[in-house]
Design a protein around this motif. Structure first.
Motif, mmCIF file in Angstrom:
data_model
loop_
_atom_site.group_PDB
_atom_site.id
_atom_site.type_symbol
_atom_site.label_atom_id
_atom_site.label_comp_id
_atom_site.label_asym_id
_atom_site.label_seq_id
_atom_site.Cartn_x
_atom_site.Cartn_y
_atom_site.Cartn_z
ATOM 1 N N GLU A 157 0.672 -1.181 0.270
ATOM 2 C CA GLU A 157 -0.052 0.048 0.195
ATOM 3 C C GLU A 157 1.263 1.375 -0.005
ATOM 4 O O GLU A 157 0.545 2.653 -0.936
ATOM 5 C CB GLU A 157 -0.908 -0.350 1.194
ATOM 6 N N GLN A 159 3.720 1.591 -1.383
ATOM 7 C CA GLN A 159 4.492 1.689 -2.655
ATOM 8 C C GLN A 159 3.497 2.711 -4.111
ATOM 9 O O GLN A 159 4.045 3.092 -4.393
ATOM 10 C CB GLN A 159 5.059 0.356 -3.107
ATOM 11 N N GLU A 160 2.074 1.901 -3.383
ATOM 12 C CA GLU A 160 1.088 2.349 -4.106
ATOM 13 C C GLU A 160 1.190 3.872 -3.796
ATOM 14 O O GLU A 160 0.932 4.516 -4.945
ATOM 15 C CB GLU A 160 -0.076 1.439 -4.382
ATOM 16 N N LEU A 162 3.274 6.027 -3.022
ATOM 17 C CA LEU A 162 4.424 7.079 -3.869
ATOM 18 C C LEU A 162 4.005 6.606 -4.214
ATOM 19 O O LEU A 162 4.824 7.804 -5.033
ATOM 20 C CB LEU A 162 5.425 6.184 -3.230
ATOM 21 N N ARG A 163 3.684 5.875 -5.943
ATOM 22 C CA ARG A 163 3.263 6.111 -7.211
ATOM 23 C C ARG A 163 2.889 6.999 -6.916
ATOM 24 O O ARG A 163 2.752 7.511 -8.191
ATOM 25 C CB ARG A 163 3.397 4.593 -7.659
ATOM 26 N N GLU A 164 1.968 7.145 -6.706
ATOM 27 C CA GLU A 164 0.220 8.425 -7.174
ATOM 28 C C GLU A 164 0.791 9.412 -7.051
ATOM 29 O O GLU A 164 0.541 10.476 -7.354
ATOM 30 C CB GLU A 164 -0.678 7.358 -6.150
ATOM 31 N N LYS A 166 3.449 10.579 -6.817
ATOM 32 C CA LYS A 166 5.101 10.808 -7.975
ATOM 33 C C LYS A 166 4.510 11.050 -9.417
ATOM 34 O O LYS A 166 5.119 11.925 -10.284
ATOM 35 C CB LYS A 166 5.667 9.358 -8.035
ATOM 36 N N ALA A 167 3.695 10.323 -9.311
ATOM 37 C CA ALA A 167 2.568 10.680 -10.594
ATOM 38 C C ALA A 167 1.970 11.539 -10.537
ATOM 39 O O ALA A 167 1.895 12.635 -11.869
ATOM 40 C CB ALA A 167 1.553 9.571 -11.043
ATOM 41 N N ARG A 168 1.243 12.775 -10.196
ATOM 42 C CA ARG A 168 0.478 14.067 -8.988
ATOM 43 C C ARG A 168 1.393 14.989 -9.592
ATOM 44 O O ARG A 168 1.202 16.304 -9.877
ATOM 45 C CB ARG A 168 -0.412 14.250 -7.919
ATOM 46 N N THR A 169 3.139 14.770 -9.128
ATOM 47 C CA THR A 169 3.675 15.378 -8.681
ATOM 48 C C THR A 169 4.595 16.002 -9.794
ATOM 49 O O THR A 169 4.589 16.874 -10.646
ATOM 50 C CB THR A 169 5.154 15.141 -7.906
ATOM 51 N N GLU A 170 4.726 14.971 -10.913
ATOM 52 C CA GLU A 170 5.510 15.216 -12.315
ATOM 53 C C GLU A 170 3.854 16.150 -13.080
ATOM 54 O O GLU A 170 4.623 16.680 -14.340
ATOM 55 C CB GLU A 170 5.320 13.043 -13.334
#
Length: 183
Positions: A157, A159-160, A162-164, A166-170
């Motif tokens: 959870e 890791q998920e 963190l991925r979300e 990171k995607a919002r930040t990008e």
């Protein structure tokens, strides 16, 4: 005798010593088992527990196999030694280079040595010795340094999340770099 009735059957490190009496008892236990006695019946008859009866029968089977197995190992070792001796004979002999069925000579008329035969003999000698070492278990076991990390549901959870993030930040960085979009 007080305490453990079999304490005299152990060496200074606590390992069991194989005594003639124990080997005979184990053989008798195997004979009873072959006569369809249960392990519990054998245990009661010999005055040991059921696990001891099972061990006794297994030890007798192992002992029965040791003689033929030892002979087989000795025979295989003799074969490997004979092969090794043959290879040494080839290695110690002089070999000349031959091409198209004729001996090859150097500029002074001397036959050229054929080192390829010797190198192949060395390879075969190494393989024979390797087989010998494997037969007797002389090689050190391979050591593996492994680290195991348990992955929990919380880890997944996180890791998920963190991925979300990171995607919002990008996405936000792209929007800042590209400027406002017109609708």
């Amino acid at each position: 005798m007080t305490g453990n009735p079999h304490q005299d059957d152990r060496d200074g490190r606590g390992r069991y010593l194989r005594t003639l009496e124990r080997a005979e008892r184990d053989a008798y236990a195997a004979k009873l088992r072959a006569q369809h006695w249960t392990y519990q019946q054998i245990a009661d008859h010999l005055g040991i527990d059921k696990a001891g009866a099972i061990r006794a029968v297994r030890n007798a089977l192992r002992d029965a196999c040791l003689g033929p197995a030892k002979e087989l190992v000795e025979m295989e070792a003799a074969r490997l030694e004979a092969m090794y001796d043959e290879v040494l004979d080839i290695l110690q002999a002089d070999h000349v280079m031959v091409s198209h069925g004729r001996v090859v000579y150097d500029a002074e008329g001397n036959p050229l040595p054929d080192y390829d035969i010797k190198l192949r003999a060395v390879d075969r000698a190494l393989r024979a010795r390797e087989s010998f070492r494997k037969l007797f278990g002389l090689d050190q076991p391979t050591k593996v340094d492994a680290t195991v990390h348990e992955v929990t549901q919380q880890d997944l959870e996180l890791q998920e999340m963190l991925r979300e993030a990171k995607a919002r930040t990008e996405l936000e960085e792209r929007q800042i770099l590209d400027g406002p979009t017109e609708a």
